[in-house]
Scaffold this motif. Structure first.
Motif, PDB file in Angstrom:
ATOM      1  N   THR A 632       0.838  -1.175  -0.094  1.00 18.20           N
ATOM      2  CA  THR A 632       0.008  -0.146   0.009  1.00 18.20           C
ATOM      3  C   THR A 632       0.880   1.372   0.048  1.00 18.20           C
ATOM      4  OG1 THR A 632      -0.137   0.101   2.387  1.00 18.20           O
ATOM      5  CG2 THR A 632      -1.660  -0.981   1.183  1.00 18.20           C
ATOM      6  N   VAL A 633       0.440   2.261  -0.478  1.00 17.70           N
ATOM      7  CA  VAL A 633       1.323   3.863  -0.571  1.00 17.70           C
ATOM      8  C   VAL A 633       0.053   4.638   0.128  1.00 17.70           C
ATOM      9  CG1 VAL A 633       2.406   3.310  -2.654  1.00 17.70           C
ATOM     10  CG2 VAL A 633       0.244   4.152  -2.856  1.00 17.70           C
ATOM     11  N   SER A 634       0.851   5.576   0.824  1.00 18.61           N
ATOM     12  CA  SER A 634       0.256   6.610   1.665  1.00 18.61           C
ATOM     13  C   SER A 634      -0.936   7.462   0.815  1.00 18.61           C
ATOM     14  CB  SER A 634       0.980   7.242   2.613  1.00 18.61           C
ATOM     15  OG  SER A 634       1.949   8.026   1.531  1.00 18.61           O
ATOM     16  N   SER A 635      -0.397   7.687  -0.444  1.00 16.39           N
ATOM     17  CA  SER A 635      -1.121   8.472  -1.331  1.00 16.39           C
ATOM     18  C   SER A 635      -1.139   8.075  -2.948  1.00 16.39           C
ATOM     19  CB  SER A 635      -0.608  10.057  -1.415  1.00 16.39           C
ATOM     20  OG  SER A 635      -1.388  10.774  -2.283  1.00 16.39           O
ATOM     21  N   ASP A 642       6.505  16.152  -1.572  1.00 13.54           N
ATOM     22  CA  ASP A 642       6.108  15.149  -0.638  1.00 13.54           C
ATOM     23  C   ASP A 642       7.144  13.832  -0.620  1.00 13.54           C
ATOM     24  OD1 ASP A 642       3.583  16.206  -0.570  1.00 13.54           O
ATOM     25  OD2 ASP A 642       2.713  15.085  -2.431  1.00 13.54           O
ATOM     26  N   LEU A 644       6.487   9.752   0.169  1.00 15.32           N
ATOM     27  CA  LEU A 644       5.520   8.580   0.093  1.00 15.32           C
ATOM     28  C   LEU A 644       5.775   7.596   0.996  1.00 15.32           C
ATOM     29  CD1 LEU A 644       2.695   8.243  -2.052  1.00 15.32           C
ATOM     30  CD2 LEU A 644       4.369   6.963  -3.069  1.00 15.32           C
ATOM     31  N   THR A 645       4.904   7.066   1.713  1.00 17.09           N
ATOM     32  CA  THR A 645       5.183   5.965   2.618  1.00 17.09           C
ATOM     33  C   THR A 645       4.662   4.730   2.066  1.00 17.09           C
ATOM     34  OG1 THR A 645       4.981   7.437   4.949  1.00 17.09           O
ATOM     35  CG2 THR A 645       4.726   5.041   4.997  1.00 17.09           C
ATOM     36  N   SER A 647       3.853   0.471   2.318  1.00 16.13           N
ATOM     37  CA  SER A 647       3.979  -0.329   3.541  1.00 16.13           C
ATOM     38  C   SER A 647       3.715  -1.538   2.897  1.00 16.13           C
ATOM     39  CB  SER A 647       2.757   0.030   4.583  1.00 16.13           C
ATOM     40  OG  SER A 647       2.909   1.617   5.080  1.00 16.13           O
ATOM     41  N   SER A 697       7.201  -0.120   7.181  1.00 16.85           N
ATOM     42  CA  SER A 697       6.953   0.810   5.990  1.00 16.85           C
ATOM     43  C   SER A 697       8.535   1.360   5.757  1.00 16.85           C
ATOM     44  CB  SER A 697       6.172   1.974   6.630  1.00 16.85           C
ATOM     45  OG  SER A 697       4.878   1.462   6.881  1.00 16.85           O
ATOM     46  N   THR A 699      10.097   5.111   3.241  1.00 10.49           N
ATOM     47  CA  THR A 699       9.737   6.298   2.811  1.00 10.49           C
ATOM     48  C   THR A 699      10.503   6.401   1.484  1.00 10.49           C
ATOM     49  OG1 THR A 699       9.534   7.283   5.007  1.00 10.49           O
ATOM     50  CG2 THR A 699       9.790   8.950   3.286  1.00 10.49           C
TER      51      THR A 699
END
Length: 740
Positions: A632-635, A642, A644-645, A647, A697, A699
């Motif tokens: 999954t990505v934070s956005s 930005d 991006l996290t 996970s 996670s 970054t």
């Protein structure tokens, strides 16, 4: 705190200025012959011999000539001699018996240890453990410094993507990021916190540059590539080492786009000093400046000396061309004396940085040498490094780890009882008394009740009379077979390129015969490159890649075999299906007709072989099954400002805690310069308790998306990106995000 932090740079700058003044005063007093002497590096004939130097009146001819040259100021450095007892004697010739008293610089090939030998660099890279690499380099520097050495010809930072090349074993493999990080760790380890301390060695990253891309994987061969490829892949590890403080660099043997690197002014001067501001000195590889003649680049020795010096080679290794020709070249006006002075200044400033003008005898204390060489601390570190370097490729039916009791074990193969070959190539100063064979390690692990039969079966590259018969008999009487096979150090080293990266035929025949007994087989592979594994070798129930693990090889392997430590290593190189795929590496381009599993014709693949690795870069198993969730990505979008996290959840389905190396890869789907199908950007070791799940996670930043554009400057373009958190370069499903 702030005042203390601010003082250090001023003190360092003041010391540097003091050194420069001292060096320039020396240069002003030197004759042109003495200047050429400081640029002349020769073999150490005194400290090379195990018995050390001979008394003065019993010098052999080589020793006598070298002594005379040192006293006359015609030699500035010696290499590949060690020994505290004789360091003072040799240094006295320069300090007390030459006109200017300039100390000698002692250098050596301390590549993966001195007396205590650690895993070969490629093996250690399989640990993916940067702290470990820094610690083993530090230990090597401690032993080397105690033996009177000031400079090491390491680390090798050549990116190596063709496993046919023999020198793959000396580096960190096929990936740029992994090479960058290991270059930094090893440079820091060798040089330590204080270069003037006896335990610090000047690091010399090699071979500058693109030596690892020699055509056909043939050592010393030509390299021809775009500047884009050179700057994207082959130069970054050198820059990383220089940024970490390396004060020397070794030029390479190969020519690069038609200009031999040891005569390449664009590379050695324009890029190295001009663009990067490198302040150290360039040393040629062994006679590489003389080899400009054989390359067809120089007319003769005089021409070769001129071309190399003017290109930026400051110190000549072994050829003697500089001491022979520089005085006349300056007198004739073909070489400006300012260029000679520049080279001498670089060499003398390095000697000053090492503190040799203040303490020319640093590291020449016999008691210290005895205390640190082969110490318990270093041997324990070698054992730790060995087990962390082991990669488990497969483990069908959870055959491993083996129980210590109740099993009859047959140890079969040319590397079972072997002690001479555990060190691997470039173990110049190894101590055989410290070697632990595989047999010794297994017996120590099993204890007094060991049911262990040891049979050689074959030599490394030739059959043994009755060898297979004895091996089959031993396997038939055993519950499990440990098959110790692979390459010798004579097969994986400098000048050891191979057309077929396979197990030698004699050992393949042995493997087939043992497999035919039906007994479960654990392959213990000794190797210095990615290899083609086929037939009974790849068909074995379990395979451990054990490289050349050094002094504690047998104990390290036994630690993993019997479960005291689970395997935690990951491949730093791809193992192709077939040798003919070479060069094969994970970060290749897609092509306009990419290979897909369902495609049969007219795509990028060889007949009968998928365009992928049998065992990919990053692959490695442990003693617990780890399952990855969807990424999954934070956005779904990312801008320049930005982060991006990314996970993923890891689930351990086993009964042991597991150490997993989670790898972050990206792919830029559409760019003005085509990008690799995957590119490693980060990795992280995560402990997953037995039966538990752990979310982890990483970054991703804007800088991680940069690539060299058509104008050779870093750029990034809006568009769609794939991102993986995966256990290898060939696994997992990506998530996507859009850079806007």
């Amino acid at each position: 705190m702030m005042a203390g932090m601010m003082m250090a740079p001023r003190i360092a700058a003041a010391k540097a200025q003091e050194n420069l003044s001292r060096v320039d005063a020396l240069i002003a007093r030197m004759t042109i012959e003495e200047k050429a002497g400081q640029l002349n590096l020769m073999n150490d004939p005194f400290r090379w011999r195990p018995e050390g130097i001979n008394p003065g009146d019993t010098f052999d001819s080589d020793q006598a000539q070298t002594a005379a040259d040192i006293r006359a100021g015609r030699i500035g450095a010696l290499f590949n001699g060690v020994g505290a007892a004789s360091t003072r004697y040799v240094q006295d010739m320069a300090v007390k018996e030459s006109r200017l008293g300039i100390p000698l610089l002692f250098a050596a090939d301390i590549v993966h240890g001195l007396k205590t030998t650690f895993p070969v660099p490629l093996g250690e890279a399989a640990s993916w453990d940067l702290d470990l690499a820094e610690r083993t380099a530090r230990a090597a520097a401690v032993e080397g410094g105690a033996a009177g050495v000031h400079q090491t010809y390491a680390p090798m930072v050549d990116v190596a993507r063709d496993q046919r090349w023999g020198r793959v074993v000396e580096g960190a493999g096929e990936d740029v990021l992994l090479n960058n990080l290991f270059a930094i760790a090893r440079t820091r380890g060798f040089q330590g916190d204080d270069l003037t301390h006896w335990s610090s060695l000047v690091a010399t990253p090699k071979h500058f540059a693109a030596y690892g891309a020699a055509e056909a994987g043939l050592d010393y061969n030509s390299t021809d590539m775009s500047e884009q490829m050179l700057r994207s892949v082959y130069l970054p590890p050198f820059k990383a080492a220089f940024d970490a403080g390396a004060l020397s660099v070794m030029s390479a043997f190969n020519d690069l786009n038609g200009v031999p690197t040891s005569g390449n002014k664009w590379l050695l001067t324009d890029v190295l000093h001009g663009e990067w501001g490198f302040a150290g000195f360039v040393v040629s590889d062994y006679t590489s400046e003389q080899e400009l003649i054989a390359h067809g680049y120089a007319a003769d020795g005089r021409d070769a000396a001129r071309l190399a010096l003017m290109a930026g080679v400051d110190m000549s290794m072994k050829s003697g061309l500089y001491i022979k020709h520089i005085p006349e070249l300056v007198q004739s006006g073909d070489v400006p004396v300012e260029r000679v002075d520049q080279a001498v200044r670089r060499v003398l400033m390095t000697k000053a940085a090492l503190g040799l003008f203040d303490d020319p005898y640093r590291g020449s204390d016999v008691r210290t040498e005895r205390r640190v060489t082969g110490s318990r601390e270093h041997l324990d570190l070698a054992r730790e490094a060995g087990r962390k370097s082991i990669v488990m490729l497969k483990n069908e039916g959870d055959l491993l780890p083996l129980p210590r009791t109740g099993k009859r074990i047959a140890l079969i193969g040319p590397f079972g009882a072997d002690k001479t070959d555990v060190f691997g190539p470039w173990s110049v100063f190894k101590d055989m008394a410290l070697a632990v064979s595989l047999e010794e390690g297994v017996r120590a692990a099993l204890g007094d009740d060991a049911h262990l039969t040891v049979v050689k079966g074959s030599d490394v590259e030739a059959p043994l009379a009755g060898g297979i018969e004895a091996a089959v008999l031993a396997a038939g009487d055993a519950d499990v077979v440990l098959l110790a096979i692979g390459e010798s150090s004579e097969m994986s080293a400098e000048s050891k390129s191979r057309t077929e990266i396979t197990i030698p035929d004699a050992q393949l025949a042995l493997a087939e015969a043992v497999a035919a007994t039906g007994k479960p087989v654990v392959v213990l592979l000794r190797n210095g490159r990615g290899m083609e594994l086929s037939g009974a070798v790849n068909g074995a129930a379990a395979i451990l890649v054990t490289w050349f693990l050094g002094s504690q090889s047998g104990n390290a392997i036994a630690d993993v075999l019997f479960g005291d430590h689970a395997p935690t290593g990951r491949l730093p190189v791809s193992f192709p299906y077939k040798s003919g795929q070479s060069p094969f590496y994970y970060a290749h381009k897609s092509t306009g007709r990419p290979s897909r599993p369902t495609d049969r014709e007219f795509t990028t693949k060889f007949r009968g072989v998928p365009n992928e690795a049998l065992y990919p870069f990053g692959h490695g198993l442990t003693y617990a099954p780890i399952r990855y969730s969807a990424v999954t990505v934070s956005s779904p979008t990312m801008t320049r400002d930005d982060e991006l996290t990314v996970s993923v959840t890891l689930t351990n389905g086993g009964e042991r805690d597991a150490s997993e190396v989670v790898q972050l890869y990206i792919r830029d789907r559409a760019a003005s310069i085509t990008q690799p199908v995957r590119l490693l950007k980060a990795f992280k070791r995560v402990t997953v308790p037995a039966g538990a799940s752990v979310e982890t996670s990483m970054t991703l930043k804007f800088a991680d998306l940069l690539f060299l554009g058509g104008d050779l400057t870093p750029t990034v373009e809006p568009g769609l990106f794939d991102v993986w958190l995966a256990p290898s370069a060939q696994s997992g499903e990506p998530a996507q995000f859009t850079l806007v």
